[in-house]
Design a protein around this motif. Structure first.
Motif, PDB file in Angstrom:
ATOM      1  N   PHE A 196      29.972  44.488  50.679  1.00  0.00           N
ATOM      2  CA  PHE A 196      31.316  44.793  50.160  1.00  0.00           C
ATOM      3  C   PHE A 196      31.299  45.700  48.926  1.00  0.00           C
ATOM      4  O   PHE A 196      32.037  45.436  47.966  1.00  0.00           O
ATOM      5  CB  PHE A 196      32.024  43.501  49.767  1.00  0.00           C
ATOM      6  N   VAL A 235      40.555  42.802  43.373  1.00  0.00           N
ATOM      7  CA  VAL A 235      41.234  42.923  44.666  1.00  0.00           C
ATOM      8  C   VAL A 235      42.581  42.195  44.621  1.00  0.00           C
ATOM      9  O   VAL A 235      43.581  42.686  45.151  1.00  0.00           O
ATOM     10  CB  VAL A 235      40.347  42.370  45.805  1.00  0.00           C
ATOM     11  N   GLY A 236      42.618  41.036  43.974  1.00  0.00           N
ATOM     12  CA  GLY A 236      43.880  40.300  43.866  1.00  0.00           C
ATOM     13  C   GLY A 236      44.970  41.152  43.221  1.00  0.00           C
ATOM     14  O   GLY A 236      46.105  41.218  43.722  1.00  0.00           O
ATOM     15  N   TRP A 237      44.636  41.812  42.112  1.00  0.00           N
ATOM     16  CA  TRP A 237      45.627  42.676  41.443  1.00  0.00           C
ATOM     17  C   TRP A 237      45.955  43.892  42.309  1.00  0.00           C
ATOM     18  O   TRP A 237      47.117  44.317  42.370  1.00  0.00           O
ATOM     19  CB  TRP A 237      45.102  43.117  40.064  1.00  0.00           C
ATOM     20  N   VAL A 244      44.972  34.491  44.850  1.00  0.00           N
ATOM     21  CA  VAL A 244      45.048  35.277  43.611  1.00  0.00           C
ATOM     22  C   VAL A 244      46.163  36.321  43.729  1.00  0.00           C
ATOM     23  O   VAL A 244      46.940  36.533  42.792  1.00  0.00           O
ATOM     24  CB  VAL A 244      43.690  35.944  43.299  1.00  0.00           C
ATOM     25  N   THR A 245      46.276  36.943  44.884  1.00  0.00           N
ATOM     26  CA  THR A 245      47.310  37.959  45.108  1.00  0.00           C
ATOM     27  C   THR A 245      48.701  37.379  44.886  1.00  0.00           C
ATOM     28  O   THR A 245      49.537  37.972  44.184  1.00  0.00           O
ATOM     29  CB  THR A 245      47.204  38.507  46.543  1.00  0.00           C
ATOM     30  N   LEU A 283      50.118  43.998  53.971  1.00  0.00           N
ATOM     31  CA  LEU A 283      49.624  45.380  54.018  1.00  0.00           C
ATOM     32  C   LEU A 283      50.352  46.140  55.134  1.00  0.00           C
ATOM     33  O   LEU A 283      50.647  45.578  56.188  1.00  0.00           O
ATOM     34  CB  LEU A 283      48.115  45.370  54.284  1.00  0.00           C
ATOM     35  N   GLU A 310      36.452  33.759  51.228  1.00  0.00           N
ATOM     36  CA  GLU A 310      36.764  34.783  50.227  1.00  0.00           C
ATOM     37  C   GLU A 310      38.178  35.358  50.449  1.00  0.00           C
ATOM     38  O   GLU A 310      38.910  35.586  49.484  1.00  0.00           O
ATOM     39  CB  GLU A 310      35.701  35.889  50.284  1.00  0.00           C
ATOM     40  N   ASN A 338      51.343  38.286  41.972  1.00  0.00           N
ATOM     41  CA  ASN A 338      52.645  38.819  42.389  1.00  0.00           C
ATOM     42  C   ASN A 338      53.220  37.977  43.530  1.00  0.00           C
ATOM     43  O   ASN A 338      52.890  38.190  44.693  1.00  0.00           O
ATOM     44  CB  ASN A 338      52.485  40.277  42.850  1.00  0.00           C
ATOM     45  N   GLY A 377      46.497  47.701  47.583  1.00  0.00           N
ATOM     46  CA  GLY A 377      46.186  47.110  48.874  1.00  0.00           C
ATOM     47  C   GLY A 377      44.720  47.155  49.228  1.00  0.00           C
ATOM     48  O   GLY A 377      44.314  46.652  50.277  1.00  0.00           O
ATOM     49  N   HIS A 378      43.908  47.737  48.357  1.00  0.00           N
ATOM     50  CA  HIS A 378      42.496  47.923  48.678  1.00  0.00           C
ATOM     51  C   HIS A 378      41.615  47.242  47.618  1.00  0.00           C
ATOM     52  O   HIS A 378      41.225  46.099  47.800  1.00  0.00           O
ATOM     53  CB  HIS A 378      42.220  49.429  48.794  1.00  0.00           C
ATOM     54  N   GLN A 425      45.849  44.084  45.605  1.00  0.00           N
ATOM     55  CA  GLN A 425      46.688  43.622  46.715  1.00  0.00           C
ATOM     56  C   GLN A 425      48.107  43.309  46.226  1.00  0.00           C
ATOM     57  O   GLN A 425      49.075  43.464  46.967  1.00  0.00           O
ATOM     58  CB  GLN A 425      46.057  42.400  47.386  1.00  0.00           C
ATOM     59  N   ALA A 426      48.195  42.859  44.984  1.00  0.00           N
ATOM     60  CA  ALA A 426      49.516  42.594  44.399  1.00  0.00           C
ATOM     61  C   ALA A 426      50.180  43.901  43.963  1.00  0.00           C
ATOM     62  O   ALA A 426      51.354  43.899  43.580  1.00  0.00           O
ATOM     63  CB  ALA A 426      49.380  41.657  43.203  1.00  0.00           C
ATOM     64  N   THR A 485      42.793  45.465  52.403  1.00  0.00           N
ATOM     65  CA  THR A 485      41.813  46.083  53.292  1.00  0.00           C
ATOM     66  C   THR A 485      40.575  45.215  53.492  1.00  0.00           C
ATOM     67  O   THR A 485      39.898  45.355  54.506  1.00  0.00           O
ATOM     68  CB  THR A 485      41.391  47.461  52.751  1.00  0.00           C
ATOM     69  N   MET A 527      49.488  54.286  50.050  1.00  0.00           N
ATOM     70  CA  MET A 527      49.332  55.596  50.682  1.00  0.00           C
ATOM     71  C   MET A 527      50.368  55.776  51.810  1.00  0.00           C
ATOM     72  O   MET A 527      50.540  54.872  52.628  1.00  0.00           O
ATOM     73  CB  MET A 527      47.923  55.713  51.266  1.00  0.00           C
ATOM     74  N   HIS A 563      34.678  45.037  46.176  1.00  0.00           N
ATOM     75  CA  HIS A 563      35.812  44.204  46.560  1.00  0.00           C
ATOM     76  C   HIS A 563      35.747  42.905  45.756  1.00  0.00           C
ATOM     77  O   HIS A 563      35.912  41.821  46.306  1.00  0.00           O
ATOM     78  CB  HIS A 563      35.801  43.922  48.066  1.00  0.00           C
ATOM     79  N   SER A 564      35.530  43.041  44.437  1.00  0.00           N
ATOM     80  CA  SER A 564      35.424  41.841  43.594  1.00  0.00           C
ATOM     81  C   SER A 564      36.774  41.110  43.585  1.00  0.00           C
ATOM     82  O   SER A 564      37.848  41.722  43.604  1.00  0.00           O
ATOM     83  CB  SER A 564      34.979  42.213  42.191  1.00  0.00           C
ATOM     84  N   THR A 565      36.713  39.784  43.552  1.00  0.00           N
ATOM     85  CA  THR A 565      37.857  38.927  43.873  1.00  0.00           C
ATOM     86  C   THR A 565      39.130  39.192  43.065  1.00  0.00           C
ATOM     87  O   THR A 565      40.212  39.367  43.636  1.00  0.00           O
ATOM     88  CB  THR A 565      37.463  37.451  43.688  1.00  0.00           C
ATOM     89  N   TYR A 566      39.019  39.172  41.746  1.00  0.00           N
ATOM     90  CA  TYR A 566      40.237  39.286  40.929  1.00  0.00           C
ATOM     91  C   TYR A 566      40.780  40.705  40.905  1.00  0.00           C
ATOM     92  O   TYR A 566      42.002  40.908  40.919  1.00  0.00           O
ATOM     93  CB  TYR A 566      39.982  38.748  39.520  1.00  0.00           C
ATOM     94  N   GLU A 570      39.558  58.660  53.615  1.00  0.00           N
ATOM     95  CA  GLU A 570      38.749  58.423  52.418  1.00  0.00           C
ATOM     96  C   GLU A 570      38.942  59.541  51.395  1.00  0.00           C
ATOM     97  O   GLU A 570      38.941  59.289  50.187  1.00  0.00           O
ATOM     98  CB  GLU A 570      37.278  58.257  52.787  1.00  0.00           C
TER      99      GLU A 570
END
Lengths: 232, 232, 232, 232
Positions: D26, D102-104, B199-200, B210, B192, B204, D170-171, D106-107, B116, D132, D97-100, D142
């Motif tokens: 973010f 979010v990486g997990w 990292v994604t 998405l 970013e 995995n 995914g978020h 998204q994975a 997202t 979802m 939306h911290s990087t790592y 939301e």
């Protein structure tokens, strides 16, 4: 004596931690005065925040021995001497243990030319030497380290004025330039190129080397006869 | 003349190192004045901490030539000209060599829309151009770089007002926006997104793009007709 | 009492966040006074920016109990006691949860000696203990953590005066030195070596351990009888 | 009205960029006043350096509607409302939306409990929700995001007072705590745990989850009945 040379060398050494290229005493810069036949180099094992201009050690290009200064010169001094002798146009040398450059050096791989950021600076892979044979390690080790770099350039037909950087296998990077400031610039660029190359392979393990026409275009628009990058 | 335009362009260029998107002179920003038919751009090869507003170069949108300024404009100027001509609603352009965006560009991969954070900004993968054919490199290279981006958008049926960024294969990112400030914002977001996508895949390797419903939901809540993100 | 010891310990603890080795309360430093038979250690769970020298807790080397201080000592105190008793020449101990050292500890791997940056500091892989058996966890856990490190060194025939660091499997790093300042230095170097080793394996999964002759050369030029690194 | 609550919420939002957890807008923090039946939340899309305490929006826990404030509340407000209603003991919520993290997310993987840094904070893997379904996305998105987290905790029999964090597939991450400050702490810890877990898998793709006895030991020494970490 050599106050200006010492000041240049001192200032360049202070840049190392600011550029994020070293922690503690993990690096050194030297600056040469070809006319005077000497270069200034960081004293061994002294932390950057304690360094004063007068602490720089003056080394003779002819003998390779310290000719002025109360402190012992960097343990890598003989490597600097070899490089100044073999590469007559360079004016400064930088050695660091910056993270990504060390990673590639420890992996004993030359850094493939993957993109234009690399080609803007050099038109070849960043060369990595071979591992030093035991008999040379037992000899004058730091002199042999310099000779390894020089031999690597000869074997690969590389021009040190065009390719101002090398990785020593299992050790780390050396960079140089017409001035100490340019050698520092090359040390920072090398670290960034090493990081970009790793990210490239992580994103695409089958990533291809940049095509020759793009390498030549980018290298020449900045360094060729008809360069049009920068100001006249 | 063009004092305000130069000030905007100058200020935007100073943001590049603050945002961590460039080292040395690895990037440039331009800002356009559509009514006056000109844009301001960073001079070539000048470091950010030495830049003054009056150093910005004014380029004509019609001729693509510098019409004011003592310095040479960025070597990427022709790319900017092409983009301003082809994308008539954009007001600013940013080019950097930021690490992760370059990594994806060197890997020659479009950045998959994995989450997202990405969908909040654009509803498509971040497009990567093809590698430029040799005959186009030999031609007016920087103009061709711009044309490559434009053709990539046409082929993929992408709207540059909705997808304000592209990767040029083997080179790096270009971003744009209705203003130079928005182009800068997109350059930071792109970097970013590139880092998050790597990292994604590291967490995995089989990570899925998405789902469409989430992409539309997030893009539209921020950019659609009934957007409810932000203030009215 | 013990004002100087508390000041040294306090100062060393403040260095942890500055060196980027901890967030919040994720680490502690102690400093010993062998003649007085006590050491000073950080109080448990107090954030670094609130620490005052008088908050340091004084612990008896003989009993392992706090003998001065209003606050409870670090929950890792018994580990420190075991290490001070088993390693009689060390003067300070550091425990952190720094990112890369924790990564290797969680991966339960000793860190291979891949290059000269590593060999400049120790001539062996950075040892990682085995996972603690359940019956020892149920016992005095922190004492057992110290004993695990000591047993690991005995089994592997490692000298703690030459190898001033260890990873506890599933947990994280402990480092030490003749002073608290040197233990801190080793904690920072350990984190950097862990990061370099990961980059090395990412660049070349088949990377080889550094050859013995280079390990000996680098370790001895800094730590051997005829060391010539640093000043006399 | 609600000046103190607004001040707490404002201060907590300012911490987000300082902790390196957000760029631009973010992320958002809210803080609840259970007695008053309201919570304060960041206004939507306003950058942190422009935020004033009086810009915080007051939302009713009962109706989920803004009851005070000139600005629109965060677009994620309904997620906060659901969580405050479902988790009655929590006092603050953080979304970034911290990087790592979010990486997990998204994975779409829960973060395995690999070590004691993780077990010091929670005795379970960090849960990741399912993606979802489309019909719920089309509904009140939301609100559904909050319900997804709540359902994830019910299905996995997790206690939100012991496990103060979740990843939305995914978020990205949501964290909470008895106060907004503790929710922030958990957001920073989550990001670090995500980074450590990735490094762990990179160092050893076959890394094992931490053994149960160590998980219980570390969690209980900090959070159990006989906890001995920190001050009384």
């Amino acid at each position: 004596m050599y106050e200006e040379l010492k000041a240049i060398c001192h200032q360049a050494n202070l840049e190392l931690p600011k550029l994020g290229l070293v922690i503690y005493t993990f690096g050194n810069v030297s600056a040469v005065d070809r006319k005077a036949g000497v270069y200034a180099i960081k004293p061994s094992g002294v932390e950057y925040d304690r360094l004063r201009p007068e602490d720089m050690v003056i080394v003779s290009l002819e003998t390779g021995e310290a000719v002025e200064g109360r402190l012992r010169p960097s343990s890598d001094t003989n490597t600097h001497t070899v490089l100044y002798r073999a590469f007559p146009k360079i004016g400064g040398i930088v050695h660091t243990h910056s993270t990504y450059a060390v990673g590639w050096a420890q992996a004993a791989r030359s850094v493939p030319l993957y993109g234009t950021t690399h080609a803007d600076h050099l038109a070849a892979d960043i060369p990595c030497t071979e591992f030093m044979p035991d008999e040379r390690i037992a000899n004058d080790y730091e002199t042999e380290t310099g000779l390894q770099i020089v031999e690597c350039f000869r074997k690969k037909h590389l021009n040190p004025d065009e390719i101002p950087m090398a990785l020593v296998a299992g050790h780390g990077p050396f960079t140089w330039g017409t001035t100490a400031a340019k050698a520092l610039y090359n040390a920072k660029v090398l670290e960034e190129l090493c990081r970009m190359a790793l990210v490239t392979e992580q994103v695409n393990p089958a990533a291809a080397r940049l095509k020759e026409a793009l390498i030549e275009k980018h290298y020449n628009r900045k360094h060729g006869k008809n360069a049009y990058y920068g100001q006249k």
